[in-house]
Write a protein that holds these residues in place. Structure first.
Motif, PDB file in Angstrom:
ATOM      1  N   MET A  54     -20.565 -33.179 -28.083  1.00  0.00           N
ATOM      2  CA  MET A  54     -21.232 -32.531 -29.219  1.00  0.00           C
ATOM      3  C   MET A  54     -20.493 -31.271 -29.636  1.00  0.00           C
ATOM      4  O   MET A  54     -20.390 -30.974 -30.838  1.00  0.00           O
ATOM      5  CB  MET A  54     -22.679 -32.191 -28.811  1.00  0.00           C
ATOM      6  CG  MET A  54     -23.612 -31.941 -29.965  1.00  0.00           C
ATOM      7  SD  MET A  54     -23.800 -33.365 -31.069  1.00  0.00           S
ATOM      8  CE  MET A  54     -24.975 -34.353 -30.163  1.00  0.00           C
TER       9      MET A  54
ATOM     10  N   ASP B  35     -26.504 -22.961 -36.430  1.00  0.00           N
ATOM     11  CA  ASP B  35     -27.566 -23.959 -36.323  1.00  0.00           C
ATOM     12  C   ASP B  35     -27.323 -25.134 -37.255  1.00  0.00           C
ATOM     13  O   ASP B  35     -27.597 -26.271 -36.904  1.00  0.00           O
ATOM     14  CB  ASP B  35     -28.916 -23.341 -36.705  1.00  0.00           C
ATOM     15  CG  ASP B  35     -29.536 -22.633 -35.524  1.00  0.00           C
ATOM     16  OD1 ASP B  35     -28.886 -22.594 -34.465  1.00  0.00           O
ATOM     17  OD2 ASP B  35     -30.656 -22.138 -35.661  1.00  0.00           O
ATOM     18  N   ASP B  36     -26.821 -24.835 -38.447  1.00  0.00           N
ATOM     19  CA  ASP B  36     -26.627 -25.902 -39.427  1.00  0.00           C
ATOM     20  C   ASP B  36     -25.504 -26.836 -39.006  1.00  0.00           C
ATOM     21  O   ASP B  36     -25.617 -28.050 -39.132  1.00  0.00           O
ATOM     22  CB  ASP B  36     -26.336 -25.308 -40.799  1.00  0.00           C
ATOM     23  CG  ASP B  36     -27.518 -24.495 -41.297  1.00  0.00           C
ATOM     24  OD1 ASP B  36     -28.532 -25.089 -41.650  1.00  0.00           O
ATOM     25  OD2 ASP B  36     -27.418 -23.259 -41.284  1.00  0.00           O
TER      26      ASP B  36
ATOM     27  N   PHE C 240     -26.844 -28.914 -36.348  1.00  0.00           N
ATOM     28  CA  PHE C 240     -27.743 -29.930 -36.922  1.00  0.00           C
ATOM     29  C   PHE C 240     -26.940 -31.120 -37.437  1.00  0.00           C
ATOM     30  O   PHE C 240     -27.210 -32.274 -37.096  1.00  0.00           O
ATOM     31  CB  PHE C 240     -28.557 -29.297 -38.058  1.00  0.00           C
ATOM     32  CG  PHE C 240     -29.479 -30.262 -38.739  1.00  0.00           C
ATOM     33  CD1 PHE C 240     -30.793 -30.399 -38.324  1.00  0.00           C
ATOM     34  CD2 PHE C 240     -29.038 -31.049 -39.800  1.00  0.00           C
ATOM     35  CE1 PHE C 240     -31.654 -31.297 -38.947  1.00  0.00           C
ATOM     36  CE2 PHE C 240     -29.879 -31.950 -40.423  1.00  0.00           C
ATOM     37  CZ  PHE C 240     -31.183 -32.064 -40.001  1.00  0.00           C
ATOM     38  N   VAL C 241     -25.941 -30.818 -38.241  1.00  0.00           N
ATOM     39  CA  VAL C 241     -25.141 -31.899 -38.818  1.00  0.00           C
ATOM     40  C   VAL C 241     -24.390 -32.657 -37.728  1.00  0.00           C
ATOM     41  O   VAL C 241     -24.283 -33.890 -37.775  1.00  0.00           O
ATOM     42  CB  VAL C 241     -24.154 -31.343 -39.871  1.00  0.00           C
ATOM     43  CG1 VAL C 241     -23.234 -32.443 -40.374  1.00  0.00           C
ATOM     44  CG2 VAL C 241     -24.932 -30.743 -41.036  1.00  0.00           C
TER      45      VAL C 241
ATOM     46  N   HIS D 130     -25.360 -33.171 -34.649  1.00  0.00           N
ATOM     47  CA  HIS D 130     -26.313 -34.095 -34.019  1.00  0.00           C
ATOM     48  C   HIS D 130     -26.544 -35.315 -34.902  1.00  0.00           C
ATOM     49  O   HIS D 130     -26.557 -36.448 -34.421  1.00  0.00           O
ATOM     50  CB  HIS D 130     -27.638 -33.389 -33.730  1.00  0.00           C
ATOM     51  CG  HIS D 130     -27.669 -32.673 -32.427  1.00  0.00           C
ATOM     52  ND1 HIS D 130     -27.139 -31.428 -32.255  1.00  0.00           N
ATOM     53  CD2 HIS D 130     -28.155 -33.042 -31.211  1.00  0.00           C
ATOM     54  CE1 HIS D 130     -27.307 -31.054 -30.995  1.00  0.00           C
ATOM     55  NE2 HIS D 130     -27.915 -32.015 -30.336  1.00  0.00           N
ATOM     56  N   ALA D 131     -26.737 -35.066 -36.172  1.00  0.00           N
ATOM     57  CA  ALA D 131     -26.992 -36.177 -37.090  1.00  0.00           C
ATOM     58  C   ALA D 131     -25.807 -37.139 -37.101  1.00  0.00           C
ATOM     59  O   ALA D 131     -25.971 -38.357 -37.020  1.00  0.00           O
ATOM     60  CB  ALA D 131     -27.266 -35.643 -38.490  1.00  0.00           C
TER      61      ALA D 131
ATOM     62  N   VAL E 202     -23.393 -37.593 -34.791  1.00  0.00           N
ATOM     63  CA  VAL E 202     -23.201 -38.295 -33.519  1.00  0.00           C
ATOM     64  C   VAL E 202     -24.266 -39.386 -33.365  1.00  0.00           C
ATOM     65  O   VAL E 202     -23.963 -40.518 -32.973  1.00  0.00           O
ATOM     66  CB  VAL E 202     -23.259 -37.301 -32.343  1.00  0.00           C
ATOM     67  CG1 VAL E 202     -23.363 -38.035 -31.016  1.00  0.00           C
ATOM     68  CG2 VAL E 202     -22.021 -36.415 -32.347  1.00  0.00           C
TER      69      VAL E 202
END
Lengths: 202, 202
Positions: free
Chosen positions: B122, B145-146, B149-150, B152-153, B155
């Motif tokens: 990650m 954070d953004d 976030f992206v 995670h989305a 992966v």
DNA sequence: TAGTAAACTTACTGAAGAGTAAGATGAGAA
DNA sequence: TTCTCATCTTACTCTTCAGTAAGTTTACTA
């Protein structure tokens, strides 16, 4: 009902340890009964697992469809359905984990049941995307493959984002959905409108 | 080398059955030796699994970083890295499955190792996104954070899309990457440019 | 208060499988 | 040929756990 209590306990243990490492005695104890009761109600460990998968899969699809049906127009349906999906995955992590984090080969019956469960979730999302695209796309039409592609991407993203949500408890499922919609939906709309990204030349 | 052959066999069996259901005898047989040899080289089933996770995690990050480093400008890096990531996940499904489809609680050491492995993947993706955003975003800046976030989305989407790829063997990993970039990256650029999606009012 | 059926438990059996003790095999040296 | 070290296997032990047999408690009936 006794059977439901057993399934509640089973869900916890199966999601924590996986099918194979889950011990029936632990499930029984958590349900406040003894092991033979579990066998009386559900027949076998495999039967217990399958019943568990069926119930959680049905719950998931229900939560999802109910929310979508209350969503009105296609874009609203997609939003409402997706938000419900996120809320469900966030609030019922166990369900999601049992359905999606099992090792592939635990036996014929189990593999079959898991495939069916996953397919039914995916079918809901694909349906929502399809109508959403038809609504937002204007003259451009994407094929069934494209809806399926986006559905896979969304479901996978949602899965992985549950980890992200755990580290951001201040963010509500709705806010997370909005973030994801911002990226993916805006992207889709623009791609549909003709803004095509091409890989940079080497 | 003998140890590597054992790890190759272990990877197959662990990814097919999961940690708990994997049988050391089967791993040994697949490696063409007998069980005590496995214990001689790797010490215990847990040690075997951990060694396996370490090797696959390192391979994954290496493939990924190498491709990104050859990518040039930030957007090219993101593209190259992501394409390599997809190719790796598609061609080494076993690695991915062993790292990402294990039940959460199989013991302290294993949980620790898996967490570390997942985090390192990650972190690579997040890094790529961050520099990509900084490059493409102009004056707008997204927080850490953004990017996370992206990442995670992305992966999660990649994980789920490996299933989709199995049903579309005509689509190369690069083409799949391009599809995903079309949706997510175009979306991100537009969001960064101020095109914000808001949920429809109820 | 005795009878009886339903709901439940204790205490077992048998199999699977992690880990190991003890010895076999084979290659090279003397 | 005999010794010795490294490599490897056969054949166990011991634990865990799915599944069950046999009995016990509870609650209700007559």
């Amino acid at each position: 009902m006794r059977e439901q209590e057993i399934l509640d306990a089973a869900l916890q243990v199966f999601s924590k340890r996986g099918y194979r490492a889950a011990v029936v005695d632990e499930i029984a104890e958590l349900a406040g009964i003894s092991k033979p009761m579990v066998y009386l109600y559900l027949g076998s460990k495999e039967g217990l697992f399958i019943a568990c998968v069926r119930r959680e899969s049905a719950r998931m699809v229900a939560a999802f469809r109910e929310a979508a049906d209350a969503g009105g127009a296609p874009e609203g349906r997609l939003w409402a359905g997706l938000a419900a999906f996120f809320r469900h995955v966030a609030e019922h992590r166990d369900s999601w984990v049992v359905l999606h984090r099992q090792a592939p080969e635990q036996g014929e019956a189990i593999a079959h049941e898991l495939t069916a469960a996953r397919r039914s979730v995916m079918a809901e999302v694909t349906g929502l995307i399809s109508t959403g695209i038809a609504d937002a796309g204007g003259q451009v039409r994407l094929g069934a493959d494209d809806a399926d592609f986006v559905a896979h991407a969304l479901v996978g993203a949602a899965d992985s984002l549950t980890d992200w949500m755990e580290r951001h408890p201040e963010e509500s499922p709705e806010a997370t959905t909005a973030r994801l919609m911002n990226v993916m939906w805006v992207g889709m709309r623009n791609v549909l409108a003709g803004e095509i990204w091409v890989p940079p030349a080497d």
